[in-house]
Design a protein around this motif. Structure first.
Motif, PDB file in Angstrom:
ATOM      1  N   ALA A   1       0.827  -1.208   0.000  1.00 36.76           N
ATOM      2  CA  ALA A   1       0.000   0.000   0.000  1.00 36.76           C
ATOM      3  C   ALA A   1       0.863   1.260   0.000  1.00 36.76           C
ATOM      4  O   ALA A   1       0.563   2.234  -0.701  1.00 36.76           O
ATOM      5  CB  ALA A   1      -0.930  -0.006   1.216  1.00 36.76           C
ATOM      6  N   VAL A   2       1.949   1.238   0.774  1.00 33.11           N
ATOM      7  CA  VAL A   2       2.862   2.392   0.809  1.00 33.11           C
ATOM      8  C   VAL A   2       3.502   2.602  -0.565  1.00 33.11           C
ATOM      9  O   VAL A   2       3.600   3.741  -1.050  1.00 33.11           O
ATOM     10  CB  VAL A   2       3.944   2.178   1.893  1.00 33.11           C
ATOM     11  N   ARG A   3       3.930   1.504  -1.194  1.00 34.98           N
ATOM     12  CA  ARG A   3       4.553   1.626  -2.512  1.00 34.98           C
ATOM     13  C   ARG A   3       3.566   2.141  -3.556  1.00 34.98           C
ATOM     14  O   ARG A   3       3.911   2.969  -4.397  1.00 34.98           O
ATOM     15  CB  ARG A   3       5.125   0.270  -2.942  1.00 34.98           C
ATOM     16  N   GLN A   4       2.323   1.664  -3.500  1.00 36.42           N
ATOM     17  CA  GLN A   4       1.311   2.142  -4.435  1.00 36.42           C
ATOM     18  C   GLN A   4       1.013   3.617  -4.229  1.00 36.42           C
ATOM     19  O   GLN A   4       0.863   4.373  -5.199  1.00 36.42           O
ATOM     20  CB  GLN A   4       0.036   1.309  -4.282  1.00 36.42           C
ATOM     21  N   ALA A   5       0.943   4.040  -2.965  1.00 34.80           N
ATOM     22  CA  ALA A   5       0.703   5.456  -2.681  1.00 34.80           C
ATOM     23  C   ALA A   5       1.850   6.314  -3.187  1.00 34.80           C
ATOM     24  O   ALA A   5       1.625   7.401  -3.750  1.00 34.80           O
ATOM     25  CB  ALA A   5       0.509   5.659  -1.175  1.00 34.80           C
ATOM     26  N   ARG A   6       3.078   5.833  -3.003  1.00 35.49           N
ATOM     27  CA  ARG A   6       4.239   6.575  -3.502  1.00 35.49           C
ATOM     28  C   ARG A   6       4.211   6.657  -5.026  1.00 35.49           C
ATOM     29  O   ARG A   6       4.489   7.712  -5.607  1.00 35.49           O
ATOM     30  CB  ARG A   6       5.532   5.898  -3.030  1.00 35.49           C
ATOM     31  N   THR A   7       3.838   5.560  -5.680  1.00 42.60           N
ATOM     32  CA  THR A   7       3.770   5.551  -7.142  1.00 42.60           C
ATOM     33  C   THR A   7       2.737   6.547  -7.649  1.00 42.60           C
ATOM     34  O   THR A   7       2.993   7.296  -8.599  1.00 42.60           O
ATOM     35  CB  THR A   7       3.425   4.139  -7.645  1.00 42.60           C
ATOM     36  N   VAL A   8       1.567   6.576  -7.014  1.00 39.43           N
ATOM     37  CA  VAL A   8       0.528   7.532  -7.409  1.00 39.43           C
ATOM     38  C   VAL A   8       1.020   8.967  -7.235  1.00 39.43           C
ATOM     39  O   VAL A   8       0.808   9.827  -8.101  1.00 39.43           O
ATOM     40  CB  VAL A   8      -0.759   7.294  -6.588  1.00 39.43           C
ATOM     41  N   ALA A   9       1.698   9.235  -6.125  1.00 43.17           N
ATOM     42  CA  ALA A   9       2.210  10.585  -5.873  1.00 43.17           C
ATOM     43  C   ALA A   9       3.268  10.970  -6.916  1.00 43.17           C
ATOM     44  O   ALA A   9       3.264  12.094  -7.434  1.00 43.17           O
ATOM     45  CB  ALA A   9       2.807  10.661  -4.470  1.00 43.17           C
TER      46      ALA A   9
END
Length: 347
Positions: free
Chosen positions: A16-24
């Motif tokens: 989830a953290v990696r996906q949030a970073r990717t979106v940002a």
């Protein structure tokens, strides 16, 4: 909570953290690309405020601004963005398949083959425009086909594919040099401008070709990302997970070659964009996968910024965009080779 549940929770949280970073990262890159795009449309012999450029893009400008922005400058800027995006995705595909940062289409020979065919069309057949672009596409496809056939030994080894690609690229470069030495000076000069990679004189036909390419290839690339991730684990693991390794690899190579071929046909061989885009995208997103969307945005940003610098940083002298990308990419290549040798894997 049991040990298994804890492990699942940790993995889910990390994902989830990696996906949030990717979106940002994607959001920030998209803003930077749009800002650079608007600035490039505002600068020129007749300067236009960026606010008026944005209004014009959304149908609110006056006639003079609309003519300058939409008719004169927009085709070049859009072509640059889409060429960069295509090269970024192509580089991400090749580097992920080969599991090697050197495996980009401009390093392993695909764009060299396209260049050789394009120069042949210019020098020997006297062609211009779309005919040269068609020859470049044929050259890229034929080069990739020869690479794949020569690299096949009960499957395709990524190491063998890279070495054969570099060798074929050297042959294509020699052919290009020979054609230039036999050409008349004015024809050779025309071919050299194309070989440098330039967005000068790009029109709506180039925009249409790149739009069709991205509409076809971009969704396929994103859809096949999961296969790329499995291929990165190695052939034996991929076979064990039930992946059809060779058909998947071949399909991905076809998409990567198609992206690189049309991008090269549209703007010439703009060097190092496909090479530097994916590693930057992976570093920003901290993703172990190919980071396809981020690679496309990085590629678009690199080309847009490089073209902005090439047009306006040297006074009245305008440079081909490939000169600027070469200045950026060549030091990175030397750094990568030095770093590879330091860790003992450079041969």
């Amino acid at each position: 909570m049991t040990t298994a549940e804890e492990a699942i929770h940790i993995v889910s949280r990390a994902r989830a953290v990696r996906q949030a970073r990717t979106v940002a990262v994607v959001a920030v890159l998209a803003v930077l690309v749009f800002a650079t795009f608007c600035v490039s449309l505002s600068l020129g012999d007749f300067k236009i405020p960026v606010v008026d450029v944005v209004k014009t893009l959304f149908g609110g400008g006056d006639r003079a601004t609309e003519f300058i922005v939409n008719r004169l400058r927009l085709p070049r800027a859009l072509t640059g963005l889409m060429v960069g995006a295509a090269l970024g995705m192509s580089g991400a595909i090749f580097q992920s398949i080969a599991r090697n940062p050197l495996a980009s289409p401009d390093i392993i020979g695909v764009t060299y083959g396209a260049s050789a065919f394009a120069v042949f069309a210019i020098v020997t057949l006297g062609m211009t425009g779309l005919a040269v672009s068609g020859f470049a596409i044929v050259g890229a496809i034929l080069t990739a086909f020869i690479m794949y056939v020569l690299a096949w030994r009960h499957g395709v080894s990524s190491y063998r594919l890279i070495l054969i690609g570099i060798g074929i690229g050297a042959i294509a470069t020699s052919i290009t040099s020979y054609l230039l030495t036999k050409a008349r000076v004015e024809i050779a000069q025309q071919a050299l401008i194309w070989l440098t990679g330039s967005l000068n004189g790009r029109d709506w036909s180039n925009v249409q070709a790149m739009t069709v390419t991205l509409v076809i290839a971009a969704p396929l690339s994103v859809w096949l990302v999961h296969r790329l991730r499995i291929l990165q684990l190695g052939d034996e693991t991929a076979y064990g997970l039930g992946l059809r390794v060779e058909s998947s690899r071949l399909g991905l190579i076809v998409i990567g070659v198609f992206l690189a071929a049309v991008a090269t046909a549209a703007a010439g061989p703009i060097g190092f964009v496909a090479f530097v885009g994916p590693p930057i995208a992976r570093r920003l997103t901290r993703s172990p996968g190919p980071a396809m969307i981020s690679s496309a945005l990085i590629g678009a940003l690199v080309v847009a910024l490089s073209d902005l610098i090439a047009q306006h940083a040297f006074g009245e002298t305008q440079l081909p965009v490939g000169v600027v990308t070469g200045v950026v990419g060549a030091p990175y290549l030397m750094y990568l080779l030095a770093r590879t040798n330091r860790v003992g894997s450079g041969g």
